[in-house]
Scaffold this motif. Sequence first.
Motif, PDB file in Angstrom:
ATOM      1  N   THR A 137      28.648  46.740  49.340  1.00  0.00           N
ATOM      2  CA  THR A 137      29.274  46.168  50.499  1.00  0.00           C
ATOM      3  C   THR A 137      30.970  45.851  49.969  1.00  0.00           C
ATOM      4  O   THR A 137      31.501  45.226  51.123  1.00  0.00           O
ATOM      5  CB  THR A 137      28.533  44.624  50.291  1.00  0.00           C
ATOM      6  N   GLY A 138      31.510  46.641  49.165  1.00  0.00           N
ATOM      7  CA  GLY A 138      32.896  46.249  48.968  1.00  0.00           C
ATOM      8  C   GLY A 138      33.493  46.518  47.410  1.00  0.00           C
ATOM      9  O   GLY A 138      33.346  47.721  47.053  1.00  0.00           O
ATOM     10  N   TYR A 139      33.736  45.455  46.628  1.00  0.00           N
ATOM     11  CA  TYR A 139      34.555  45.448  45.270  1.00  0.00           C
ATOM     12  C   TYR A 139      33.875  44.722  44.508  1.00  0.00           C
ATOM     13  O   TYR A 139      33.560  43.436  45.041  1.00  0.00           O
ATOM     14  CB  TYR A 139      35.816  45.851  45.454  1.00  0.00           C
TER      15      TYR A 139
ATOM     16  N   ALA B 157      37.600  29.731  31.787  1.00  0.00           N
ATOM     17  CA  ALA B 157      37.158  30.998  31.263  1.00  0.00           C
ATOM     18  C   ALA B 157      38.171  31.779  31.300  1.00  0.00           C
ATOM     19  O   ALA B 157      39.170  31.868  32.019  1.00  0.00           O
ATOM     20  CB  ALA B 157      36.048  31.528  32.269  1.00  0.00           C
ATOM     21  N   THR B 158      38.248  32.834  30.280  1.00  0.00           N
ATOM     22  CA  THR B 158      39.573  33.800  30.104  1.00  0.00           C
ATOM     23  C   THR B 158      39.120  34.811  30.815  1.00  0.00           C
ATOM     24  O   THR B 158      40.021  35.656  31.251  1.00  0.00           O
ATOM     25  CB  THR B 158      39.631  34.334  28.786  1.00  0.00           C
ATOM     26  N   SER B 159      37.974  35.221  31.382  1.00  0.00           N
ATOM     27  CA  SER B 159      37.789  36.433  32.262  1.00  0.00           C
ATOM     28  C   SER B 159      36.835  35.840  33.368  1.00  0.00           C
ATOM     29  O   SER B 159      35.950  35.214  33.146  1.00  0.00           O
ATOM     30  CB  SER B 159      37.091  37.463  31.527  1.00  0.00           C
ATOM     31  N   VAL B 160      37.588  36.114  34.766  1.00  0.00           N
ATOM     32  CA  VAL B 160      37.050  35.601  35.960  1.00  0.00           C
ATOM     33  C   VAL B 160      36.410  36.738  36.682  1.00  0.00           C
ATOM     34  O   VAL B 160      37.321  37.550  37.237  1.00  0.00           O
ATOM     35  CB  VAL B 160      37.876  34.574  36.707  1.00  0.00           C
ATOM     36  N   LYS B 161      35.214  36.714  37.392  1.00  0.00           N
ATOM     37  CA  LYS B 161      34.858  37.957  38.471  1.00  0.00           C
ATOM     38  C   LYS B 161      35.364  37.359  39.666  1.00  0.00           C
ATOM     39  O   LYS B 161      35.349  36.233  40.050  1.00  0.00           O
ATOM     40  CB  LYS B 161      33.406  37.840  38.491  1.00  0.00           C
ATOM     41  N   VAL B 162      35.393  38.445  40.379  1.00  0.00           N
ATOM     42  CA  VAL B 162      36.049  38.112  41.891  1.00  0.00           C
ATOM     43  C   VAL B 162      35.378  39.434  42.757  1.00  0.00           C
ATOM     44  O   VAL B 162      35.411  40.561  42.025  1.00  0.00           O
ATOM     45  CB  VAL B 162      37.498  37.984  42.123  1.00  0.00           C
ATOM     46  N   THR B 163      35.078  39.290  43.869  1.00  0.00           N
ATOM     47  CA  THR B 163      34.479  40.291  44.920  1.00  0.00           C
ATOM     48  C   THR B 163      35.096  40.450  46.009  1.00  0.00           C
ATOM     49  O   THR B 163      36.059  39.597  46.441  1.00  0.00           O
ATOM     50  CB  THR B 163      33.180  39.927  45.014  1.00  0.00           C
TER      51      THR B 163
END
Length: 173
Positions: free
Chosen positions: A63-65, A139-145
């Motif tokens: 659906t994307g990234y 959080a030091t690492s964050v997911k984004v879509t």
Amino acid sequence: LVGFIAEYKLPKMWFSDSRIASLERYDNHDRTRPGDFGFIYKGIPVSGQVKSLQSNSVRRTDTGYVGTFQCDASDKRKVKLPNGRTVETTCLVVGGFDLVAVNLFEFGQQWRFAFAKNSDLPRSRSQKYTAAQQQYLLATSVKVTWPLEAPFRDEPFTLLDEIVQGRRRRKET
């Protein structure tokens, strides 16, 4: 290099709007000012951070990234938590800045940003910190879509309105 370009592009794309006043880029070495930049929105000072996707984390999906960005400080330092205690960490503090702008250029090689309020970002789950400390550390690492999912928005003004409303409510109490 893309991160430096993002810091140039962001104000051109979003913060040259007439609703934004007194835009200022903060000195990276000034520890007294949280964030990378600040401005006045509807009479209220707002601070922000610019972050970029880690290019090696970006994946194409049906659906994307999807990708992640580092949401931390460049070095370990002592920070004061909202409960008054201090901790040595690279984590950013909940409430330490107002708005994050994540450069999404790696999602299809187009200049666009994802915006989120600091208060809506995920908290650290690192076992290096107590549960009481974790609630105050991002959080030091964050997911984004892409397409974006909560807490991210494709424009900052809805979030800025929420930030201003929250500050005004706190002043009234």
